[in-house]
Motif scaffolding. Structure first.
Motif: not given
Length: 166
Positions: A81-85, A100-107, A112-113, A125-131
């Motif tokens: 599951r990949i969330a984008v915001r 709140a977004f991470l808690d709601r989406m549980r990706p 993000f940017g 357990g979530i990879l947070l990635f900003n390119p």
């Protein structure tokens, strides 16, 4: 039994209307592309769509929903599951809205940017990635994009672009 081929995800953000031709080279083997907002001009997305399917969210520069693009997205690729915001961090901190977004989406992964600063870190357990930013060079930050590969293991890396388009 053979293993499935790894999935390659090209990750880009903060183009601000600029489409560097080097993106074509770096994303040529991408199975999917994610643009995490501050697109600038829709032609950027049109160019990305010539490479691979694209998931895109708008950013503050785009006017969010006014741009015609959604402000948040959730996709599933290779069983993840990949969330984008666009905005998850501001002033170096995870925002309350971002939490709140991470808690709601549980990706499994959140792309993000906004900050123009490349980031790859684990939060629980979530990879947070900003390119980072693939737009015109701003401040002292490098121009960057990212690649996430999902195979036997998950890997994420940043790719530096030249300060000027090539």
């Amino acid at each position: 039994m053979s293993r499935p081929r790894p999935i390659c995800i090209g990750v880009i953000a903060d183009t601000h209307g600029l489409f560097d031709p080097a993106i074509l080279r770096h994303f040529q083997h991408a199975d999917h592309i994610v643009h995490a907002g501050d697109i600038g001009k829709p032609v950027v997305i049109d160019q990305l769509k010539t490479i691979a399917p694209v998931t895109v969210v708008s950013g503050n520069v785009d006017g969010y929903e006014e741009s015609g693009f959604q402000s948040e997205a959730m996709i599933e690729l290779a069983g993840l599951r990949i969330a984008v915001r666009h905005i998850l961090y501001a002033s170096g901190k995870l925002t309350n809205e971002g939490r709140a977004f991470l808690d709601r989406m549980r990706p499994d992964i959140c792309i993000f940017g906004h900050t123009h600063q490349p980031k790859s870190e684990w939060l629980g357990g979530i990879l947070l990635f900003n390119p980072g930013s693939a737009g015109s060079k701003r401040f002292t930050l490098p121009r960057m994009l990212g690649m996430i590969t999902v195979g036997a293991r998950l890997s994420a890396r940043h790719v530096r672009l030249n300060d000027r388009m090539t």
